[in-house]
Design an enzyme around this catalytic site. Structure first.
Site, PDB file in Angstrom:
ATOM      1  N   HIS A  59       0.419  -1.204  -0.059  1.00 25.86           N
ATOM      2  CA  HIS A  59       0.131   0.283   0.113  1.00 25.86           C
ATOM      3  C   HIS A  59       0.848   1.683  -0.031  1.00 25.86           C
ATOM      4  O   HIS A  59       1.109   1.335   0.793  1.00 25.86           O
ATOM      5  CB  HIS A  59      -0.778   0.413   1.336  1.00 25.86           C
ATOM      6  CG  HIS A  59      -2.023   1.152   1.196  1.00 25.86           C
ATOM      7  ND1 HIS A  59      -3.012   0.780   0.965  1.00 25.86           N
ATOM      8  CD2 HIS A  59      -1.541   2.076   1.039  1.00 25.86           C
ATOM      9  CE1 HIS A  59      -3.871   1.562   1.022  1.00 25.86           C
ATOM     10  NE2 HIS A  59      -2.820   3.087   1.053  1.00 25.86           N
ATOM     11  N   HIS A  61       1.751   5.551  -2.026  1.00 27.27           N
ATOM     12  CA  HIS A  61       1.281   6.682  -3.046  1.00 27.27           C
ATOM     13  C   HIS A  61       2.098   7.335  -3.604  1.00 27.27           C
ATOM     14  O   HIS A  61       2.612   8.249  -2.756  1.00 27.27           O
ATOM     15  CB  HIS A  61       0.307   7.733  -1.779  1.00 27.27           C
ATOM     16  CG  HIS A  61      -0.902   6.842  -1.574  1.00 27.27           C
ATOM     17  ND1 HIS A  61      -2.697   7.574  -1.953  1.00 27.27           N
ATOM     18  CD2 HIS A  61      -1.345   6.236   0.100  1.00 27.27           C
ATOM     19  CE1 HIS A  61      -3.115   6.750  -0.994  1.00 27.27           C
ATOM     20  NE2 HIS A  61      -2.869   5.875   0.205  1.00 27.27           N
ATOM     21  N   GLN A 154      -9.804   9.721  -4.768  1.00 19.96           N
ATOM     22  CA  GLN A 154      -9.573  10.195  -3.346  1.00 19.96           C
ATOM     23  C   GLN A 154     -10.532  11.525  -2.776  1.00 19.96           C
ATOM     24  O   GLN A 154     -10.383  11.300  -1.385  1.00 19.96           O
ATOM     25  CB  GLN A 154      -7.885  11.412  -3.611  1.00 19.96           C
ATOM     26  CG  GLN A 154      -7.737  11.826  -2.337  1.00 19.96           C
ATOM     27  CD  GLN A 154      -7.098  11.933  -1.290  1.00 19.96           C
ATOM     28  OE1 GLN A 154      -6.221  11.317  -0.670  1.00 19.96           O
ATOM     29  NE2 GLN A 154      -7.556  11.300   0.106  1.00 19.96           N
ATOM     30  N   HIS A 212      -9.278   1.472   0.314  1.00 15.16           N
ATOM     31  CA  HIS A 212      -9.235   2.529   1.868  1.00 15.16           C
ATOM     32  C   HIS A 212     -10.713   2.666   2.156  1.00 15.16           C
ATOM     33  O   HIS A 212     -11.540   2.701   2.126  1.00 15.16           O
ATOM     34  CB  HIS A 212      -8.449   4.142   1.472  1.00 15.16           C
ATOM     35  CG  HIS A 212      -7.479   4.294   1.475  1.00 15.16           C
ATOM     36  ND1 HIS A 212      -6.698   4.089   0.046  1.00 15.16           N
ATOM     37  CD2 HIS A 212      -6.408   5.311   1.699  1.00 15.16           C
ATOM     38  CE1 HIS A 212      -5.949   4.637   0.137  1.00 15.16           C
ATOM     39  NE2 HIS A 212      -5.377   5.003   0.793  1.00 15.16           N
ATOM     40  N   GLU A 215     -11.019   4.198   7.500  1.00 13.89           N
ATOM     41  CA  GLU A 215      -9.648   4.863   8.190  1.00 13.89           C
ATOM     42  C   GLU A 215     -10.145   6.207   9.173  1.00 13.89           C
ATOM     43  O   GLU A 215     -10.121   7.167   8.079  1.00 13.89           O
ATOM     44  CB  GLU A 215      -8.228   5.670   6.754  1.00 13.89           C
ATOM     45  CG  GLU A 215      -7.247   5.908   7.589  1.00 13.89           C
ATOM     46  CD  GLU A 215      -6.326   5.978   6.892  1.00 13.89           C
ATOM     47  OE1 GLU A 215      -7.002   6.856   5.006  1.00 13.89           O
ATOM     48  OE2 GLU A 215      -5.562   6.926   6.899  1.00 13.89           O
ATOM     49  N   ASP A 311       2.395   2.810   2.715  1.00 15.24           N
ATOM     50  CA  ASP A 311       1.219   4.292   1.923  1.00 15.24           C
ATOM     51  C   ASP A 311       2.225   5.568   2.305  1.00 15.24           C
ATOM     52  O   ASP A 311       1.758   6.001   0.749  1.00 15.24           O
ATOM     53  CB  ASP A 311       0.550   4.474   4.062  1.00 15.24           C
ATOM     54  CG  ASP A 311      -0.804   4.991   3.413  1.00 15.24           C
ATOM     55  OD1 ASP A 311      -1.315   4.794   2.422  1.00 15.24           O
ATOM     56  OD2 ASP A 311      -1.503   5.595   4.447  1.00 15.24           O
ATOM     57  N   TRP A 317       0.980  13.406   4.518  1.00 18.34           N
ATOM     58  CA  TRP A 317       0.551  13.135   5.533  1.00 18.34           C
ATOM     59  C   TRP A 317       1.726  12.807   5.826  1.00 18.34           C
ATOM     60  O   TRP A 317       1.582  12.229   7.357  1.00 18.34           O
ATOM     61  CB  TRP A 317      -0.711  11.464   4.961  1.00 18.34           C
ATOM     62  CG  TRP A 317      -1.111  12.618   4.450  1.00 18.34           C
ATOM     63  CD1 TRP A 317      -2.513  12.318   4.820  1.00 18.34           C
ATOM     64  CD2 TRP A 317      -2.039  12.522   3.168  1.00 18.34           C
ATOM     65  NE1 TRP A 317      -3.628  12.687   4.031  1.00 18.34           N
ATOM     66  CE2 TRP A 317      -3.388  12.588   2.966  1.00 18.34           C
ATOM     67  CE3 TRP A 317      -0.436  11.851   1.876  1.00 18.34           C
ATOM     68  CZ2 TRP A 317      -3.868  13.041   1.212  1.00 18.34           C
ATOM     69  CZ3 TRP A 317      -1.423  12.440   0.629  1.00 18.34           C
ATOM     70  CH2 TRP A 317      -2.928  12.863   0.063  1.00 18.34           C
TER      71      TRP A 317
HETATM   72 FE   FE2 Z   1      -3.147   5.215   1.696  1.00 18.72          FE
END
Ligand code: FE2
Length: 427
Positions: A59, A61, A154, A212, A215, A311, A317
């Site tokens: 996983h 991005h 997203q 996702h 979360e 991730d 993030w």
């Molecule tokens: Fe993610």
């Protein structure tokens, strides 16, 4: 290529491994003991170090990676500010810069023995700029890294105008997997509806699903239940992944005891993202603060395949990271308190074999007939590799050396002590 005297993850030692035509032709103890390598073969002494199949990130991005600070830094540290920040950055992205950052990250990954990555790519953009950029990256890294792309809405499949059409265009362009974000839709009902639409789309197209899912720290978030339901209804067993599942940390224990068998029955894979979950979750708590990571030991005990993902690396993030899946596994071990020998080995599996199964990689593993893809670690066991975040002495794919790192050692200047220290246990 001949690798001599390696230790395997299952503890077997003195293993020789012969590579022919990019595949493992033979692997056994002492296969070439006292004998020369076949003519023309590269002859490598593993010196008893641990030979593992390569790391796999379940996983990631890649469209956001290495963008830290663009156009500003996440002040609250929350998931929601990260999403807002990514929304500010999106109009400023260029395809060239995105490709360049992704390629740099892939360099880091390869040097760390990370040779397969499933990356979500944001499709909520009329231009599909990130999709086009990552398709180009997938093409360029194909000789050395398996990059699997997930069409990720997203901003919400139902919440963002045109998201379903953009997602279908991304799939038409060759994105591999159907993504989703039900907890970001406007209502729980919209979230459930998005799961239904996306699972049906995947079933029609014969694609895998990776959403996702839940979360949040909301104990009443129920989208993994819906995901398992549609997986079973549509016969998508083994082809669907629920990523994050952090709400499960906060759910009622009775409800979880009903939920886990439903996930297992549908053969839905689970992904925890330890570095990100421990950083983003619990942000609305005072004290005690919840850890927020999903229930990894309980999922494993229920028979669910659990992998760990990185991730994020240096993006809206998360400000740290270097493509090191041993760091990810080590954090997972701590957060889940998986400290027995068997549990620590399970954390190593979560960034190797479990993740490979989730991605559906062919020919993965250290058996005759598998691709000759592996990493030699400066450690004697999986647990030692986790403890030391061991150096990747050698990274090999299809029998070709992709990267080397010198063994980590330090010179000591202490009276009456050895001149060198290393942190592995004596042989
Ligand atoms: Fe993610």
């Amino acid at each position: 290529m001949l690798i001599r005297n390696a230790t395997l993850p299952d503890g077997r030692t003195g293993i020789d491994l012969l590579v022919q035509h990019g595949r493992i032709a033979a692997i056994a103890p002492g296969l070439f003991h006292g004998r020369p390598a076949p003519a023309g073969a590269q002859d490598i002494d593993a010196a008893g170090w641990l030979l593992s199949p390569p790391f796999v990130d379940a996983h990631f991005h890649m469209d956001a990676t290495l963008s830290y600070g663009l156009p500003r830094i996440n002040a609250s540290g929350t998931l929601l500010e990260g999403i807002a920040l990514w929304g500010e950055l999106k109009p400023l992205l260029t395809e060239e810069a995105l490709v360049e950052r992704a390629l740099q990250y892939c360099d880091w990954a390869v040097a760390k023995g990370l040779l397969a990555i499933r990356s979500h790519v944001d499709v909520c953009d009329d231009r599909l700029l990130a999709v086009r950029a990552l398709l180009e990256v997938r093409r360029r890294v194909a000789p050395y890294l398996d990059l699997q792309l997930v069409a990720f809405p997203q901003d919400g499949l139902l919440r963002a105008p045109g998201a379903l059409a953009h997602l279908e265009r991304a799939l038409d362009l060759g994105v591999d997997v159907v993504g989703g974000i039900p907890h970001f839709e406007r209502t729980m009902a919209d979230g459930a509806e998005s799961v239904r639409i996306l699972c049906e789309l995947a079933a029609q197209r014969g694609l895998r699903v990776d959403m996702h899912c839940d979360e949040s720290d909301d104990p009443l978030s129920r989208h993994i239940e819906t995901l398992a339901f549609h997986t079973r209804r549509l016969g998508l067993h083994g082809r669907v992944t629920g990523s994050h599942l952090t709400s499960m940390h906060s759910m009622d224990n009775y409800y979880v005891s009903k939920l886990l068998p439903l996930i297992a029955e549908a053969q839905v894979h689970a992904v925890a993202n330890p570095l990100i979950n421990i950083t983003l979750q619990g942000r609305h708590d005072s004290y005690p603060k919840r850890r927020g990571m999903t229930r990894v030991p309980e999922l494993l005990a229920a028979g669910v395949n659990v992998a760990f993902g990185h991730d994020c690396v240096m993006d809206p993030w998360y400000s740290l990271g270097a493509g090191d899946m041993l760091e990810v596994a080590q954090m997972g071990l701590h957060v889940a308190q998986m400290t027995s020998q068997a549990q620590m080995r399970a954390c190593f599996d979560a960034v190797t074999v479990n993740a490979a199964k989730l991605l559906g990689l062919d020919g993965y593993g250290l058996e005759a007939g598998c691709h000759a893809d592996f990493v030699l670690l400066q450690a004697r066991s999986q647990v030692e590799a986790l403890r030391l975040r061991a150096a990747r002495l050698l990274v090999v794919r299809r029998g070709q050396v992709l990267a080397r790192t010198a063994p980590v050692q330090a010179a000591l200047q202490l009276p009456g002590r050895p001149a060198q220290v290393d942190w592995t246990l004596p042989r």
